[in-house]
Design a protein around this motif. Structure first.
Motif, mmCIF file in Angstrom:
data_model
loop_
_atom_site.group_PDB
_atom_site.id
_atom_site.type_symbol
_atom_site.label_atom_id
_atom_site.label_comp_id
_atom_site.label_asym_id
_atom_site.label_seq_id
_atom_site.Cartn_x
_atom_site.Cartn_y
_atom_site.Cartn_z
ATOM 1 N N ILE A 130 52.302 64.476 194.522
ATOM 2 C CA ILE A 130 53.446 64.400 195.423
ATOM 3 C C ILE A 130 53.422 63.087 196.188
ATOM 4 C CG2 ILE A 130 54.636 65.462 197.381
ATOM 5 C CD1 ILE A 130 54.771 67.131 194.858
ATOM 6 N N VAL A 131 54.553 62.395 196.199
ATOM 7 C CA VAL A 131 54.695 61.175 197.001
ATOM 8 C C VAL A 131 55.890 61.358 197.923
ATOM 9 C CG1 VAL A 131 53.661 59.673 195.256
ATOM 10 C CG2 VAL A 131 56.132 60.060 195.243
ATOM 11 N N ILE A 132 55.936 60.563 198.963
ATOM 12 C CA ILE A 132 57.034 60.638 199.928
ATOM 13 C C ILE A 132 57.993 59.481 199.684
ATOM 14 C CG2 ILE A 132 57.668 60.755 202.351
ATOM 15 C CD1 ILE A 132 55.961 63.089 201.327
ATOM 16 N N GLY A 136 62.087 60.133 203.197
ATOM 17 C CA GLY A 136 61.269 61.207 203.736
ATOM 18 C C GLY A 136 61.122 62.423 202.837
ATOM 19 N N LYS A 137 61.823 62.439 201.714
ATOM 20 C CA LYS A 137 61.755 63.585 200.820
ATOM 21 C C LYS A 137 60.482 63.553 199.979
ATOM 22 C CE LYS A 137 66.768 64.225 200.345
ATOM 23 N NZ LYS A 137 67.912 64.263 199.389
ATOM 24 N N ARG A 138 59.980 64.744 199.667
ATOM 25 C CA ARG A 138 58.810 64.861 198.806
ATOM 26 C C ARG A 138 59.254 64.759 197.351
ATOM 27 N NH1 ARG A 138 54.291 67.667 200.675
ATOM 28 N NH2 ARG A 138 54.259 68.982 198.800
ATOM 29 N N LYS A 140 57.944 64.891 193.307
ATOM 30 C CA LYS A 140 56.869 65.250 192.382
ATOM 31 C C LYS A 140 56.805 64.216 191.273
ATOM 32 C CE LYS A 140 55.054 69.116 189.653
ATOM 33 N NZ LYS A 140 55.309 70.507 189.198
#
Length: 293
Positions: A130-132, A136-138, A140
């Motif tokens: 998981i990265v941002i 600001g959304k996560r 995959k």
């Protein structure tokens, strides 16, 4: 100021535009038209303030040519020869161009996007992570993939700055071909191979910061003349990826997703001779590189 406007005769403006084209033989007609429009806007200020009787640009012949200079896609033989010559060029190696060029040919990304990729944006592991995203959304990130979410621009007074990308649709995930995955593993710091990643650029400058796009483009222009590929631009990789995928049977929608373009028409018009993962693309791109080796 009045004398400057008064000296801007039709012939002088034409000479300026002709000189730009002469000094930059590969300049796109669209770019030259933009320069002409800027000059015209300045001259119109003179007309509006009664400094000039008429806008002299109106009498300069229209600039002919396509809306965009088409990039030439390399076939397997050209690509193999081109990459071999890049690898053998000592100045290119010192400028860290071979890996960057392969990244462009392996992903089809835009030049500024490639320079803006951080180790954080890559997943070189065999598990999803998981990265941002910048908003600001996560996100995959699947194994062996890259998340394009930025671009490099030069801002007056600030230097090279990373921003969130050309458009919202330009942000997206792209699978890494095997050859590119292995190349990045060799470059990667230990944290990146373990899945943590860092915010440092994958293709840094000599001081380990962002590389100045203009400096890299200058190195590319000199390189292409040294190795006998005067038509090469940093957009050729993008064109080549689109053509490889088209010849491999992928649809315009799939190719547009690989290039992260919202418009299929743009893909068909400019790239075949939106950020959705296209797993089959990496296999086709990888095959195009391995077949010539």
């Amino acid at each position: 100021m009045t004398c400057y406007f008064a000296s801007a005769a039709q012939g002088r403006i034409k000479n300026v535009l002709d000189g730009i084209r002469r000094d930059n033989p590969t300049i796109a007609a669209e770019t030259l038209r933009g320069i002409r429009a800027c000059i015209s806007g300045l001259m119109q200020v003179g007309v509006d303030h009664d400094v000039l009787p008429v806008n002299p640009v109106a009498s300069v012949r229209k600039i002919e040519g396509g809306s965009k200079r088409a990039a030439h896609a390399y076939d397997e033989a050209e690509l193999t020869d081109f990459l071999a010559k890049v690898d053998a060029d000592k100045k290119a190696v010192r400028a860290d161009l071979p890996d960057l060029v392969r990244f462009l040919f392996g992903t089809g990304c835009r030049f500024g996007e490639g320079l803006a990729v951080r180790w954080y944006d890559l997943n070189l592991t065999d598990e999803a992570k998981i990265v941002i995203a910048p908003d600001g959304k996560r996100v995959k990130l699947p194994p062996h993939s890259v998340f394009f979410n930025g671009n490099l621009v030069v801002v007056k007074g600030k230097g090279v700055v990373r921003h969130e990308g050309k458009t919202a649709s330009s942000r997206g995930i792209v699978s890494l071909p095997d050859f590119l995955y292995e190349l990045l593993l060799l470059r990667a710091p230990v944290m990146a191979t373990a899945g943590a990643g860092t915010l440092e650029p994958v293709f840094p400058s000599g001081t380990l910061g962002w590389r100045h796009p203009s400096n890299v483009q200058r190195s590319v222009r000199r390189l292409r003349l040294r190795i006998g590929y005067p038509d090469f631009t940093t957009h050729v990789g993008r064109k080549t990826v689109a053509t490889v995928l088209a010849e491999g049977g992928q649809s315009s929608r799939q190719i547009a997703d690989q290039l992260r373009q919202s418009s299929i028409q743009t893909t068909e018009k400019h790239y075949i001779e939106r950020g959705i993962l296209n797993p089959g693309a990496a296999k086709l791109i990888n095959a195009s590189h391995n077949s010539g080796s």
